[in-house]
Design a protein around this motif. Structure first.
Motif, PDB file in Angstrom:
ATOM      1  N   LEU A  28      17.548  41.059 -30.147  1.00  0.00           N
ATOM      2  CA  LEU A  28      16.188  41.549 -29.915  1.00  0.00           C
ATOM      3  C   LEU A  28      15.737  42.467 -31.049  1.00  0.00           C
ATOM      4  CD1 LEU A  28      16.379  42.405 -26.116  1.00  0.00           C
ATOM      5  CD2 LEU A  28      15.054  40.542 -27.141  1.00  0.00           C
ATOM      6  N   ALA A  29      16.704  43.041 -31.776  1.00  0.00           N
ATOM      7  CA  ALA A  29      16.378  44.029 -32.798  1.00  0.00           C
ATOM      8  C   ALA A  29      16.831  43.641 -34.200  1.00  0.00           C
ATOM      9  CB  ALA A  29      17.006  45.374 -32.434  1.00  0.00           C
ATOM     10  N   ASN A  30      18.007  42.979 -34.317  1.00  0.00           N
ATOM     11  CA  ASN A  30      18.554  42.716 -35.643  1.00  0.00           C
ATOM     12  C   ASN A  30      19.704  41.725 -35.529  1.00  0.00           C
ATOM     13  OD1 ASN A  30      19.140  43.085 -38.492  1.00  0.00           O
ATOM     14  ND2 ASN A  30      18.246  45.137 -38.313  1.00  0.00           N
ATOM     15  N   THR A  31      20.416  41.527 -36.619  1.00  0.00           N
ATOM     16  CA  THR A  31      21.527  40.575 -36.643  1.00  0.00           C
ATOM     17  C   THR A  31      22.859  41.295 -36.480  1.00  0.00           C
ATOM     18  OG1 THR A  31      21.905  40.711 -39.034  1.00  0.00           O
ATOM     19  CG2 THR A  31      20.214  39.152 -38.261  1.00  0.00           C
ATOM     20  N   TYR A  32      23.873  40.532 -36.153  1.00  0.00           N
ATOM     21  CA  TYR A  32      25.224  41.086 -35.992  1.00  0.00           C
ATOM     22  C   TYR A  32      25.663  41.794 -37.275  1.00  0.00           C
ATOM     23  CZ  TYR A  32      30.048  41.311 -34.282  1.00  0.00           C
ATOM     24  OH  TYR A  32      31.277  41.758 -33.840  1.00  0.00           O
ATOM     25  N   GLN A  33      25.563  41.089 -38.389  1.00  0.00           N
ATOM     26  CA  GLN A  33      26.060  41.635 -39.643  1.00  0.00           C
ATOM     27  C   GLN A  33      25.284  42.864 -40.085  1.00  0.00           C
ATOM     28  OE1 GLN A  33      28.949  40.440 -41.081  1.00  0.00           O
ATOM     29  NE2 GLN A  33      28.815  42.326 -42.295  1.00  0.00           N
ATOM     30  N   ASN A  34      23.978  42.868 -39.869  1.00  0.00           N
ATOM     31  CA  ASN A  34      23.184  44.034 -40.267  1.00  0.00           C
ATOM     32  C   ASN A  34      23.572  45.278 -39.467  1.00  0.00           C
ATOM     33  OD1 ASN A  34      21.808  42.635 -42.241  1.00  0.00           O
ATOM     34  ND2 ASN A  34      19.923  42.390 -41.057  1.00  0.00           N
ATOM     35  N   TRP A  35      23.804  45.109 -38.169  1.00  0.00           N
ATOM     36  CA  TRP A  35      24.229  46.252 -37.351  1.00  0.00           C
ATOM     37  C   TRP A  35      25.607  46.736 -37.796  1.00  0.00           C
ATOM     38  CZ3 TRP A  35      23.440  50.448 -35.032  1.00  0.00           C
ATOM     39  CH2 TRP A  35      24.330  50.987 -34.094  1.00  0.00           C
ATOM     40  N   LEU A  36      26.507  45.812 -38.029  1.00  0.00           N
ATOM     41  CA  LEU A  36      27.834  46.189 -38.510  1.00  0.00           C
ATOM     42  C   LEU A  36      27.734  46.941 -39.838  1.00  0.00           C
ATOM     43  CD1 LEU A  36      30.935  46.072 -38.386  1.00  0.00           C
ATOM     44  CD2 LEU A  36      30.794  43.812 -39.468  1.00  0.00           C
ATOM     45  N   ASP A  37      26.905  46.436 -40.742  1.00  0.00           N
ATOM     46  CA  ASP A  37      26.720  47.105 -42.035  1.00  0.00           C
ATOM     47  C   ASP A  37      26.212  48.533 -41.847  1.00  0.00           C
ATOM     48  OD1 ASP A  37      27.539  44.826 -43.356  1.00  0.00           O
ATOM     49  OD2 ASP A  37      25.507  44.168 -43.897  1.00  0.00           O
ATOM     50  N   MET A  38      25.270  48.719 -40.902  1.00  0.00           N
ATOM     51  CA  MET A  38      24.747  50.063 -40.648  1.00  0.00           C
ATOM     52  C   MET A  38      25.853  51.003 -40.188  1.00  0.00           C
ATOM     53  SD  MET A  38      21.051  49.691 -38.764  1.00  0.00           S
ATOM     54  CE  MET A  38      19.699  48.768 -39.494  1.00  0.00           C
ATOM     55  N   VAL A  39      26.657  50.550 -39.227  1.00  0.00           N
ATOM     56  CA  VAL A  39      27.707  51.422 -38.697  1.00  0.00           C
ATOM     57  C   VAL A  39      28.755  51.702 -39.767  1.00  0.00           C
ATOM     58  CG1 VAL A  39      29.454  51.703 -36.900  1.00  0.00           C
ATOM     59  CG2 VAL A  39      27.297  50.583 -36.355  1.00  0.00           C
ATOM     60  N   GLU A  40      29.064  50.710 -40.584  1.00  0.00           N
ATOM     61  CA  GLU A  40      30.018  50.945 -41.659  1.00  0.00           C
ATOM     62  C   GLU A  40      29.476  51.960 -42.664  1.00  0.00           C
ATOM     63  OE1 GLU A  40      31.020  47.032 -43.097  1.00  0.00           O
ATOM     64  OE2 GLU A  40      32.729  46.901 -41.723  1.00  0.00           O
ATOM     65  N   GLN A  41      28.188  51.904 -42.940  1.00  0.00           N
ATOM     66  CA  GLN A  41      27.591  52.901 -43.829  1.00  0.00           C
ATOM     67  C   GLN A  41      27.614  54.297 -43.200  1.00  0.00           C
ATOM     68  OE1 GLN A  41      23.773  51.868 -45.788  1.00  0.00           O
ATOM     69  NE2 GLN A  41      24.135  49.779 -45.061  1.00  0.00           N
ATOM     70  N   LEU A  42      27.310  54.363 -41.915  1.00  0.00           N
ATOM     71  CA  LEU A  42      27.274  55.653 -41.230  1.00  0.00           C
ATOM     72  C   LEU A  42      28.653  56.303 -41.136  1.00  0.00           C
ATOM     73  CD1 LEU A  42      24.827  54.639 -38.364  1.00  0.00           C
ATOM     74  CD2 LEU A  42      24.343  56.325 -40.152  1.00  0.00           C
ATOM     75  N   THR A  43      29.695  55.504 -41.194  1.00  0.00           N
ATOM     76  CA  THR A  43      31.065  56.022 -41.062  1.00  0.00           C
ATOM     77  C   THR A  43      31.831  55.984 -42.375  1.00  0.00           C
ATOM     78  OG1 THR A  43      31.827  53.819 -40.362  1.00  0.00           O
ATOM     79  CG2 THR A  43      31.193  55.358 -38.623  1.00  0.00           C
ATOM     80  N   ALA A  44      31.157  55.664 -43.458  1.00  0.00           N
ATOM     81  CA  ALA A  44      31.832  55.436 -44.743  1.00  0.00           C
ATOM     82  C   ALA A  44      32.575  56.663 -45.262  1.00  0.00           C
ATOM     83  CB  ALA A  44      30.819  54.967 -45.785  1.00  0.00           C
ATOM     84  N   ASP A  45      32.109  57.859 -44.936  1.00  0.00           N
ATOM     85  CA  ASP A  45      32.724  59.076 -45.466  1.00  0.00           C
ATOM     86  C   ASP A  45      33.861  59.613 -44.597  1.00  0.00           C
ATOM     87  OD1 ASP A  45      30.992  59.051 -47.629  1.00  0.00           O
ATOM     88  OD2 ASP A  45      29.501  60.308 -46.624  1.00  0.00           O
ATOM     89  N   LEU A  46      34.148  58.943 -43.500  1.00  0.00           N
ATOM     90  CA  LEU A  46      35.208  59.399 -42.612  1.00  0.00           C
ATOM     91  C   LEU A  46      36.583  59.031 -43.174  1.00  0.00           C
ATOM     92  CD1 LEU A  46      33.766  58.430 -39.099  1.00  0.00           C
ATOM     93  CD2 LEU A  46      33.766  60.682 -40.196  1.00  0.00           C
ATOM     94  N   PRO A  47      37.612  59.763 -42.796  1.00  0.00           N
ATOM     95  CA  PRO A  47      38.968  59.391 -43.206  1.00  0.00           C
ATOM     96  C   PRO A  47      39.331  57.995 -42.698  1.00  0.00           C
ATOM     97  CG  PRO A  47      38.919  61.599 -42.275  1.00  0.00           C
ATOM     98  CD  PRO A  47      37.571  61.003 -42.010  1.00  0.00           C
ATOM     99  N   GLN A  48      40.249  57.337 -43.389  1.00  0.00           N
ATOM    100  CA  GLN A  48      40.644  55.979 -43.027  1.00  0.00           C
ATOM    101  C   GLN A  48      41.104  55.886 -41.574  1.00  0.00           C
ATOM    102  OE1 GLN A  48      40.286  53.293 -44.812  1.00  0.00           O
ATOM    103  NE2 GLN A  48      41.405  51.810 -43.546  1.00  0.00           N
ATOM    104  N   ALA A  49      41.852  56.879 -41.123  1.00  0.00           N
ATOM    105  CA  ALA A  49      42.354  56.853 -39.741  1.00  0.00           C
ATOM    106  C   ALA A  49      41.209  56.882 -38.736  1.00  0.00           C
ATOM    107  CB  ALA A  49      43.297  58.030 -39.504  1.00  0.00           C
ATOM    108  N   ASP A  50      40.170  57.655 -39.019  1.00  0.00           N
ATOM    109  CA  ASP A  50      39.012  57.706 -38.131  1.00  0.00           C
ATOM    110  C   ASP A  50      38.271  56.378 -38.130  1.00  0.00           C
ATOM    111  OD1 ASP A  50      39.676  60.308 -37.663  1.00  0.00           O
ATOM    112  OD2 ASP A  50      37.912  61.190 -38.605  1.00  0.00           O
TER     113      ASP A  50
END
Length: 281
Positions: A238-260
């Motif tokens: 209804l809002a976007n594609t699977y890959q676009n949402w995944l890309d957003m979350v990966e960007q939002l969490t990019a600065d977190l430690p690998q374990a997080d």
């Protein structure tokens, strides 16, 4: 650690028990099954998913368990049971005989009584969930959060997760009250939270900047060990594609430690839903 999408759905319209699905929903008004999502999971490098109920019937739960038996990448099924029914404990125990049955989700957002979760008639079903080491998905809205705090304190031994960050009203930038309740709940209980469903609560063509304040608040309050990524596919369409949402979350969490990062994209979901089957993953 497996990479897990902790929240996705299937439906088959001819089954006839998806009361909320109508032609007005356009892109959603068709069958969505394993062959539709598998290419998306492959592209996203997902090892598996948690399949969540989309109808308030036990028949749909059995339908999902049948699909899970056919596809090993469906790691767990969150079904539905009438929690107030006298035979709810019996049905939960029967479903729990299937190792892929991991919990249930009442459709709280659609129940007229905002305090429904506090009814004493739910106690036998909840105790059975605890006894069977099963989980409860909480499909709630911001107006439920005050009552949810009471609920979570009443049942400290129940493993719970809040779906879609409790669906904040991103469209109207209503963050203050939601954020206060979320912070309080995260601080005083052990509930987990899904980083999912936010795009469908925002305006059309919402950007990562629209989502970021809500996502960052969830991450700050719960910590990576209590947050799990979910696509909410196909409702997400209804809002976007699977890959676009995944890309957003990966960007939002990019600065977190690998374990997080590993926790958010699989570890938290595995520890929450798959404690009985982790050794096979």
């Amino acid at each position: 650690m497996p990479r897990i999408d902790a929240h996705q759905h299937f439906w088959k319209l001819s089954r006839g028990d998806y009361s909320w699905l109508s032609p007005e929903l356009d892109v959603l008004y068709r069958d969505f099954l394993a062959s539709d999502i598998k290419p998306l999971l492959t592209e996203a490098k997902m090892d598996g998913t948690i399949l969540v109920q989309a109808a308030d019937t036990v028949d749909e739960t059995r339908f999902m368990l049948g699909l899970a038996a056919e596809h090993d990448w469906i790691l767990g099924v969150v079904g539905w049971v009438d929690m107030e029914a006298e035979d709810a404990p019996k049905i939960i125990r029967e479903l729990a005989e299937n190792p892929k049955f991991v919990g249930i989700r009442p459709m709280i957002q659609d129940i007229p009584d905002d305090e429904w979760m506090l009814k004493d008639t739910l106690r036998p079903a909840i105790q059975t969930l605890i006894d069977e080491n099963l989980t409860l998905d909480l499909l709630v809205l911001p107006r439920h959060l005050l009552h949810l705090k009471t609920f979570l304190k009443r049942y400290p031994d129940l493993s719970c997760v809040i779906d879609h960050g409790a669906k904040p009203d991103i469209r109207n930038e209503a963050i203050e009250t939601w954020s206060q309740h979320v912070a309080d709940i995260a601080r005083t209980t052990t509930v987990r939270c899904k980083l999912s469903g936010l795009l469908t609560e925002a305006n059309d063509q919402a950007s990562i900047e629209d989502i970021a304040p809500y996502a960052f608040h969830i991450l700050k309050c719960f910590g990576a060990e209590r947050v799990m990524f979910g696509s909410d596919w196909p409702v997400l369409l209804l809002a976007n594609t699977y890959q676009n949402w995944l890309d957003m979350v990966e960007q939002l969490t990019a600065d977190l430690p690998q374990a997080d990062w590993e926790a958010i994209f699989g570890g938290t979901a595995a520890n929450f839903y798959l404690t009985k089957t982790m050794e096979t993953l």
